[in-house]
Structures are given as structure tokens and as C-alpha cells.
Design a protein around this motif. Structure first.
Motif, PDB file in Angstrom:
ATOM      1  N   GLY A  96      40.809   9.738 -34.172  1.00 33.30           N
ATOM      2  CA  GLY A  96      41.071  10.636 -33.065  1.00 33.30           C
ATOM      3  C   GLY A  96      41.889   9.959 -31.986  1.00 33.30           C
TER       4      GLY A  96
ATOM      5  N   GLU B 271      44.301  10.819 -27.955  1.00 33.21           N
ATOM      6  CA  GLU B 271      44.983  11.728 -27.038  1.00 33.21           C
ATOM      7  C   GLU B 271      46.486  11.625 -27.249  1.00 33.21           C
TER       8      GLU B 271
ATOM      9  N   THR C  47      49.327  18.437 -23.556  1.00 33.98           N
ATOM     10  CA  THR C  47      48.404  17.384 -23.987  1.00 33.98           C
ATOM     11  C   THR C  47      47.498  17.972 -25.060  1.00 33.98           C
TER      12      THR C  47
ATOM     13  N   ARG D  41      44.708  16.723 -28.628  1.00 32.80           N
ATOM     14  CA  ARG D  41      43.908  15.641 -29.201  1.00 32.80           C
ATOM     15  C   ARG D  41      43.987  15.680 -30.713  1.00 32.80           C
TER      16      ARG D  41
ATOM     17  N   SER E 156      38.778  13.708 -34.335  1.00 31.97           N
ATOM     18  CA  SER E 156      38.156  12.430 -34.698  1.00 31.97           C
ATOM     19  C   SER E 156      37.803  12.358 -36.178  1.00 31.97           C
TER      20      SER E 156
ATOM     21  N   TYR F 146      46.386  17.025 -35.546  1.00 36.95           N
ATOM     22  CA  TYR F 146      46.699  17.622 -34.256  1.00 36.95           C
ATOM     23  C   TYR F 146      47.834  18.617 -34.454  1.00 36.95           C
TER      24      TYR F 146
ATOM     25  N   GLU G  63      41.481   6.534 -30.180  1.00 32.26           N
ATOM     26  CA  GLU G  63      40.096   6.266 -29.830  1.00 32.26           C
ATOM     27  C   GLU G  63      39.686   4.887 -30.345  1.00 32.26           C
TER      28      GLU G  63
END
Length: 892
Positions: A455, A457, A470, A472, A475, A480, A497
Motif C-alpha cells: 500500500g 499514498e 491524491t 491510495r 494494502s 490504485y 507504507e
């Protein structure tokens, strides 16, 4: 044409004796009579009958090829007859002209290398006399055309779509010279058809030209006709018993220019009726030559005329120009510049602003016959160097009479390319489509040697730094989705992450291409740790792979995936699914390295997944059915490339491997897979060897088995792809890893970004100035480089006693002298930026070392180029001196 006519006479006069019965001899006599008269359609019919009697007769085959080639209808079929003629002719009876026609027919179908080979063989037969020199010069020109064709075939404009106007417009005769109204409602063109007015034939044994019209109904053209008793579309008397050809409209579309009696005539629209054509004045029409084409500029002040045999011309057909003089036209002058050649130029067409001329020529850099060129008007009023429009508009046939709309989005032209209805057809050209307002970029974020999803951003900025969106990366899946506007540039920042988080974001800039049809684009970001020679992590690398084309359809086509869905399947995580992971080594110290194809087969021996090894020889197949028994297959050719750096067919290769199963999306639990079959596939996807894993999941396999009979039954049926649509997102990744990022012709790119860790520092000092890196053969600063120097500026501003040394370096491409200069320019770029921030030059020292001090080897152990390492060597390093202690900030 001169060569073809000469050869035809020679062949018919001096052909060898045919041993045949009387009826066959009579049929041959009729066929040759039709061929010599230019009645090629009738000749083809006779020769087909002859070949039914004797399909291996070299003379019948050769002359059948001549009939097809010269008829222009299905001319591409001539090649197979010429080839068969050569195959059925002994060397001592082989006529040199066969090589000539093998050259011409190969050139016509685009086999340029084969054409060149046959042309050169034909030249060996030419005598060293005047006629031989003339023929040799002409053949040299054909060879140059083939070289042009080879060049343009490598640079095909894939944004251009060309559509034949079909049987409502085109026929087995010739159709050309389209004249289209601005609103695209009516098409006027020239045709040579059997219903020619007057029923006469020209000296080339084709019907005289007539003018035809077609009106558009919806999106389709109505069947064309040359009759208009109302005089609303064209004048009913526009077609005579001789040549009548459409040439052009004026801008107001109330004057139609035509070709008749070797000259230009004009028919005017008066009271909504078209008048009888009137011959233009003597300034336009010459007395001895003829004028086949004319174009009037939008302001109707300039006239361009094609004229032959006019005194003062350059050669053949030339393009001339005249200015309006009251109600008439002034004296014609040859257009100035580089348009006219010793060969033929025809069919000028100018854009609305008058600054670009499109025309056709069988000179310049044509790839065969007429090609369409464009030339720009220079500041001094002359026309610049013509540019070939290239493929797919131009072909080895004749491509001529190009016109386009005012927006430059659509056009029409005539071509004798392969696949048409007749000798020449009219085509519509879609030059530019309307881009969709927004597109989907489907991405996946992967990390580690086994490339598990991770995962993170993801932030997207516009080219001017404004934050766009924006999102994500999930995870569990690493996926995305970005919704962005095509034809725009963006910057992407990625923060993964834990445990893959970094202090600074990974960055890449990219431009989305124009997108005419809705389909998702694809992006894959993969992260790895980089280790130094002591095994310490010194940097994290992110590789951005941008597949900005219809990668889903390409994947389905390549791997024969069924279904019509255009959407990647978002498979929900399932605790019952598991992964198969593994690694490959050549020996205890040499990993297989990356991009060796790995196939996953089911128990029915169907290929259901395709993957590839990572940089340490590791591979992973995710989200598998625990109730299925799987088979791993390795690609022999890829292994040879990985080990030898080449592809030697006879060399052996041995590979060791390990296979295990893991659960979920990370290594929470793993166990070795025993007794799993392991195949080695050759380049035809047949089994070259077979083994299975032992109790610890290990195996060894080579490509030189002792007893191939053990697995002979496996090769009774070919191994085929049976990849399901639900596996598409996995298979897309496999496809894009096969693309050569540096030499691709599609919208694909591969960008690497690095974040360095502070492995130096000293005694609690928190200074961490990274190296800065440069594009190949460049010295400009990347945005991230400026961020690093901004930190140096902050530190030096806060510590006035600090000085800095900047050391420039390059990779190994280029000469020592060149790289010394390039490394100096890189140091100067860094220095100038720091000075521009306000740091005194007296506090900065620069040095440069060229390629002499690489941070890492430029080459792999086998001597092949290592592009990743070369990127690490294109750098500037910083040495900061605080007076008592110097720190060298190097992360290699």
C-alpha cells in the motif's frame, strides 16, 4: 514505364520455344497478343487457362506475372508467379528481366530487402554501354526507393487511419483526384471505367477519363454517377468523348476546375446551375504541353498549375504559380524553392493559411511511384525541403491527389496500394481524432524481490505544480486508480507504507498521450532495496513502467485470452487462495537475474499464467486455487540469453531452482512444494527437458537431456495459452516486461527513481546530502536534484564557515575527452544553481572525473551493459568541509 515496355517487347520476341499441342499454342498466341496490346485483363484470363494445362511452365508463370503486374488490379499477385517462374527455370535459361520484375513486385508489396537483392542481381546482367548505363541508373533509383521504404516502414504514423471508400465509389477501373465540398456532403472524382463516355480507349488501352459525383447520405456515400441532367451537381456536358478529369474547387465552391483537351477548363455555378466548361487563358494553358492539375488559394489571388514541357521548367511535370491580374491571371513562373525535380511533381494542395503545400512527386525520397510530400513556405518566399508524409499514407504504389479539411483532421487521396478494388482507389484519411475528456490509469504498487503488493499514498501534480488528485494503493492488492485528462503532463509522487516507507517520496514525470478510444492505461511501480558490497542497504529504487496504450487488448491478443471485457478484474483477497513463489540460480553465486519468462500450467498442461523473474531470479504467481495441481515451465531461450548474453543454439544451460507456497499477500506462512513437475520450454513451447522438485522444493534441470523419450509424449500436442480474463491483471505485467523500453514504437516508458539512505554521517551529525543524478548525455538538473541542492543551501546558509566540493562523473558511454567535458558541465550546473540561491562562488570548488571513477560497474559480469548501474554513475557527489572535518556524502 520505359523499362517495363522495353522488357515486354523483348520477352515476347525472344521467349524460348514452348513444347505444346496446337490448341495450347493457339491459346498462348492469344494470351501474348492480349499482353502485347496491353489488354491485361483478357491476358490474365488466357494465362490462367494455360496454367491449368501446365502449372510448372516457367514462361506461362512469368507472363502471367507480367499481366497481373501491369494491369494494376491485384498487382501484388504478380510476385507469386514471378517466384514460381524462377523456381521452375534452370540457371542457364533464366532471363535477366525476371530479376527486374522480382525486384519491382517485391518493392510493390513492401519486401524492400528482397527487392534490392533482385535489383542488384539484375544489374549484373547489364552491359557496359549507353543503354546499360541508362538501365543501371534507373535501377539504382529503384534501390534508393527501397531504402526510403525501409526507413518509412520503421516510422509508421499509428495515429493515421486510412479507409477505402468501398464499392460505391471505387471499381476495378481507376478512381482518383477527389474534390470534396467543405461540408463533406459531395464528392467529385475522376474515373476510368468501362462505361466511358464515347466508349473510346486511350493509347494505354484504358478507357478515357470521366468525371463522377457521389452525394453523402448520413455517414455513407451514395453510389457514384456521372449523369446530372439538372446541372445542379455538375454540368451535364462536362464529360466528353475524350479525357475529362476533376481537378479542384475554388474556396467559394462556385468554380469547378477540370482537365480537358490537355488543358484546364472551368465550370461556374450561376443561378444554382453549373455552366458549360470554358478553357482558361493562355497564361495558364500552354500551347505545346498540357496542364493536368490546378489549385486556387483561399483568397483566390494565387494560382498553382502543373504543366509539362513548358519552357523554363525543371523536368517532367513541374508546379508553376501565377498571381491574379484583374479578371485574369498573370504569367506563370516555376515555384521557387526545392519542390520541383527532374522527375514529376503533381497535384498541389495548400492549407488555408497558404504556408504549407502538399503535393505528389515520383522524385525526392519516394518509396515507389508518386508519394505525398509537404513543404513549408520560408520567410524569403521560397518553398522549403519537402518532407515525405511516410507510412501508412505513402506506399510503394502511386499515392497522389492529397487534400484535407481546414482543421487538418480528415483528408482524401488516391492510391494504387495493395488491397484496393482496381488500379487506383480513393481513400479517406482520418488524420486526427478527438481525444476523450478523461482516461483511467490503472496501477499497481509492488515491492521486494518477490514483488508482493504494498500500500501507499500516490499524489499527482500538474506540470505547473498544482495538486490534481491524491489516491491510495490498496494494502492487500497494491492496486490504485487515477482519473486524468489525456494530452497533459503530470508529476507523480509515491510514499509506500511500512516497511517500504522512505523519508522522501519517489517521483516521476510523465505525459499521457492523446487517446481517441476509451480504454484504461496501465502503470506498474516496483520497489527494490539496493545493497553495497558489504551487504548494507544504501538506497531504495522505484521503477515506473508506463504502458500508455491499449495494453489489455494487446495482452488478450498476445496470450489468446478469451472474452471481450475491457476491464481488469479486481480480485478480492481470499484467505483460501495462495501463492507459488520461487527462485532460479545458475550456480551457487550467480542468480538467473531478471526477465526470464516463467509459465504456470494447470494439470491439463494449459498455460494459464505468464510471469518473469526479478533481479535476483525470484518469481511469484499470486492468488491461485488451492485445489489445482500446478506445473512450472521455464523458457530455455531466455535462460541462454541470461547466462551467455547471446542466444547460441547449441550451448547447454543448467539452472537450479526452489519452489514454495505462501499464503495471502505476504510471507506469513510458507512451505516447500515437493513433486511439482518442472518443464523446460524451447522457443516453440515444446518440452526440452522435464524434472520435478524434491522433498525440499528444490530442482535442477538442463537443456541437454540424456533420454528425450521420457517426455516425448508431452510434445504430441503443442502447449497453448488458456489464460482466463480474470487473470488479465497478472498477465499485463508479464507482457510489459517483454517490451524494450529504449527501442519501442508504442507508448511505453520505463523510469527509475532512487532514494538514498544516510550510510555515512559521523558522531551524531545529521547532515545527509544525497548525490544528484543526470539523464543520459545530459547536464541539466532534475527537480529532485534541485531539492537536494536546496538542502545544501539551507545548511551552508546556517553555517557560514562551511565550504563544498562538487565532483562530476559520467558512465562509460562516449570517449574519455567527451566524458571529461560532460562531467565538468554537470559540476558547473550544480554550482550555478547553488550560486543562484545566494551562496558565494568562493565557498564552492568543482572537480570533474569523466568515467574514471564509477560508483558501481557499468557492465554486468558477462560484459553486457547494465543500464541501472550506468544511471548510478551519472552523478555529482558533494564533499562538505566544516573546517575541522570533511564529510564525503557518497551512497555507493
Amino acid at each position: 514505364m520505359r523499362l517495363q515496355h522495353l522488357f515486354l517487347i523483348l520477352i515476347l520476341l525472344f521467349s524460348t520455344r514452348v513444347h505444346a499441342g496446337n490448341s495450347e499454342k493457339k491459346l498462348l498466341k492469344k494470351a501474348r497478343k492480349e499482353l502485347s496490346k496491353g489488354n491485361y485483363v483478357a491476358a490474365k484470363e488466357k494465362y490462367i487457362e494455360l496454367l491449368q494445362l501446365d502449372d510448372s511452365n516457367a514462361e506461362y508463370l512469368f507472363e502471367t506475372g507480367l499481366a497481373y503486374y501491369n494491369s494494376k488490379v491485384e498487382a501484388e499477385k504478380s510476385l507469386e508467379y514471378f517466384k514460381k517462374a524462377k523456381a521452375n527455370t534452370s540457371d542457364e535459361n533464366l532471363i535477366s528481366e525476371l530479376y527486374y520484375y522480382l525486384g519491382r513486385s517485391n518493392q510493390y508489396v513492401g519486401n524492400f530487402e528482397e527487392a534490392k537483392d533482385n535489383y542488384n542481381k539484375f544489374k549484373d546482367f547489364l552491359k557496359d554501354n549507353n543503354s546499360g548505363l541508362v538501365l543501371s541508373r534507373d535501377v539504382d533509383r529503384f534501390i534508393q526507393m527501397c531504402n526510403n521504404g525501409l526507413h518509412y516502414s520503421k516510422t509508421v504514423n499509428k495515429d493515421v487511419t486510412i479507409v477505402n471508400l468501398d464499392k460505391e465509389i471505387n471499381s476495378t477501373g481507376g478512381e482518383y483526384a477527389p474534390v470534396v465540398k467543405k461540408d463533406n456532403s459531395m464528392l467529385i472524382f475522376t474515373g476510368r471505367r468501362t462505361e466511358s463516355t464515347g466508349g473510346k480507349f486511350y493509347h494505354d488501352n484504358q478507357e478515357y477519363e470521366d468525371i463522377y459525383i457521389s452525394v453523402k447520405e448520413g455517414d455513407n456515400w451514395r453510389r457514384s454517377t456521372k449523369f446530372d441532367s439538372s446541372n445542379v451537381y455538375i454540368n451535364k456536358n462536362i464529360n466528353s468523348k475524350w479525357h475529362d478529369a476533376a481537378v479542384s474547387f475554388n474556396d467559394a465552391e462556385d468554380k469547378l476546375y477540370i482537365y480537358r483537351d490537355n488543358h484546364v477548363y472551368v465550370s461556374s455555378l450561376e443561378n444554382e446551375k453549373w455552366t458549360d466548361p470554358v478553357k482558361m487563358n493562355d497564361n495558364v494553358n500552354s500551347k505545346k504541353g498540357h496542364e493536368p492539375s490546378v489549385f486556387i488559394t483561399q483568397d483566390e489571388q494565387t494560382l498553382y498549375v502543373v504543366s509539362t514541357d513548358r519552357e523554363g521548367g525543371v523536368g517532367g511535370r513541374d508546379i508553376w504559380v501565377a498571381q491574379r491580374d484583374g479578371d485574369s491571371w498573370g504569367e506563370l513562373k516555376v515555384v521557387e524553392g526545392k519542390i520541383n525535380t527532374e522527375f514529376d511533381e503533381d497535384a498541389p494542395f495548400l492549407t488555408a493559411d497558404g504556408k504549407t503545400m502538399y503535393f505528389s512527386s515520383n522524385g525526392h525520397t519516394t518509396m515507389g511511384g508518386y508519394d505525398v510530400f509537404k513543404s513549408e513556405l520560408q520567410d524569403d518566399g521560397t518553398w522549403g525541403e519537402p518532407v515525405n508524409l511516410g507510412a501508412p499514407i505513402n506506399t510503394p504504389g502511386d499515392d497522389i491527389y492529397y487534400i484535407q479539411d481546414e482543421e487538418g483532421k480528415m483528408g482524401y487521396y488516391s492510391s494504387s496500394k495493395m488491397g484496393g478494388f482496381g488500379g487506383m482507389d480513393i481513400y479517406m484519411i482520418q488524420l486526427e481524432c478527438q481525444s476523450i475528456p478523461q482516461t483511467e490509469v490503472k496501477g499497481i504498487l509492488l515491492a521486494g524481490d518477490r514483488q508482493f503488493p504494498v500500500g501507499g499514498e500516490i499524489v499527482v501534480y500538474s506540470s505547473d505544480g498544482e495538486k490534481i488528485t491524491t489516491t491510495r494503493a490498496d494494502s492487500e492488492t497494491g492496486k490504485y486508480l487515477l482519473i486524468l485528462k489525456p494530452e497533459a503532463s503530470y508529476k507523480l509522487e509515491v510514499l509506500a507504507e511500512k516497511p517500504w516507507e522512505t523519508d522522501t517520496a519517489f517521483e516521476q514525470s510523465f505525459t499521457l498521450p492523446k487517446q481517441c478510444d476509451p480504454f484504461p492505461l496501465y502503470q506498474e511501480i516496483s520497489m527494490h532495496l539496493l545493497k553495497d558490497e558489504n551487504g548494507r542497504d544504501y538506497a531504495q529504487e522505484a521503477t515506473f513502467q508506463n504502458a500508455f496504450f491499449n495494453v489489455e487488448d494487446s495482452t488478450k491478443s498476445y496470450y489468446q485470452i478469451p472474452g471481450t471485457s475491457n476491464e481488469m478484474t479486481d480480485m478480492a483477497p481470499d484467505s483460501m487462495q495462495y501463492n507459488i513463489a520461487g527462485d532460479l540460480k545458475f550456480n551457487d553465486v550467480l542468480d538467473v537475474n531478471e526477465d526470464v519468462k516463467i509459465y504456470l500450467l494447470n494439470s491439463d498442461n494449459d498455460i494459464i499464467r505468464v510471469g518473469q523473474t526479478g533481479r535476483n531470479g525470484q518469481f511469484l504467481f499470486r492468488d491461485l486455487d488451492p485445489n489445482e495441481n500446478y506445473i512450472i515451465a521455464l523458457d530455455e531461450e531466455d535462460l541462454k540469453y541470461a547466462y551467455y548474453g547471446t542466444n547460441p543454439n547449441d550451448n547447454g544451460v543448467i539452472v537450479k531452482g526452489h519452489v514454495e507456497q505462501t499464503y495471502r499477500y505476504n510471507v506469513k506462512s510458507e512451505s516447500d512444494i515437493k513433486d511439482m513437475p518442472i518443464y523446460l520450454f524451447d522457443d516453440s513451447k515444446k518440452v526440452a527437458n522435464v524434472t520435478k522438485t524434491d522433498s525440499l522444493g528444490n530442482f535442477i534441470i538442463d537443456n541437454l537431456p540424456e533420454d528425450p523419450s521420457v517426455f516425448a509424449e508431452l510434445n504430441e500436442e503443442p502447449f497453448e495459452y488458456s489464460i482466463e480474463d480474470k487473470s488479465l491483471d497478472f498477465t499485463v505485467s508479464a507482457l510489459i516486461h517483454t517490451i524494450d523500453a529504449e527501442n519501442n514504437e508504442i507508448n511505453y516508458s520505463e523510469v527509475i527513481d532512487l532514494v538514498y539512505f544516510d550510510t555515512t554521517g559521523s558522531k551524531g551529525d545529521d547532515i545527509a546530502f544525497e548525490n544528484i543524478y543526470f539523464d543520459f548525455d545530459k547536464h541539466f538538473l532534475r527537480s529532485k536534484s534541485k531539492q537536494v541542492i536546496d538542502k545544501i543551501y539551507d545548511y551552508m546558509k546556517a553555517n557560514p564557515s562551511v565550504t563544498i566540493q562538487m565532483d562530476g562523473h559520467t558512465d562509460w558511454f562516449g570517449t574519455d575527452q567527451y566524458n571529461q567535458a560532460l562531467s565538468k558541465r554537470r559540476s558547473i550546473s550544480a554550482k550555478n544553481y547553488l550560486v543562484s540561491k545566494g551562496i558565494s562562488e568562493s565557498r564552492i570548488t568543482i572537480k570533474w572525473f569523466g568515467e574514471s571513477m564509477p560508483a558501481v560497474p557499468n557492465a554486468n559480469p558477462d560484459g553486457s551493459d547494465n543500464a541501472d548501474n550506468r544511471q548510478l554513475n551519472r552523478r555529482v557527489m558533494f564533499k562538505v568541509s566544516t573546517g575541522n572535518m570533511a564529510y564525503m556524502f557518497s551512497y555507493n
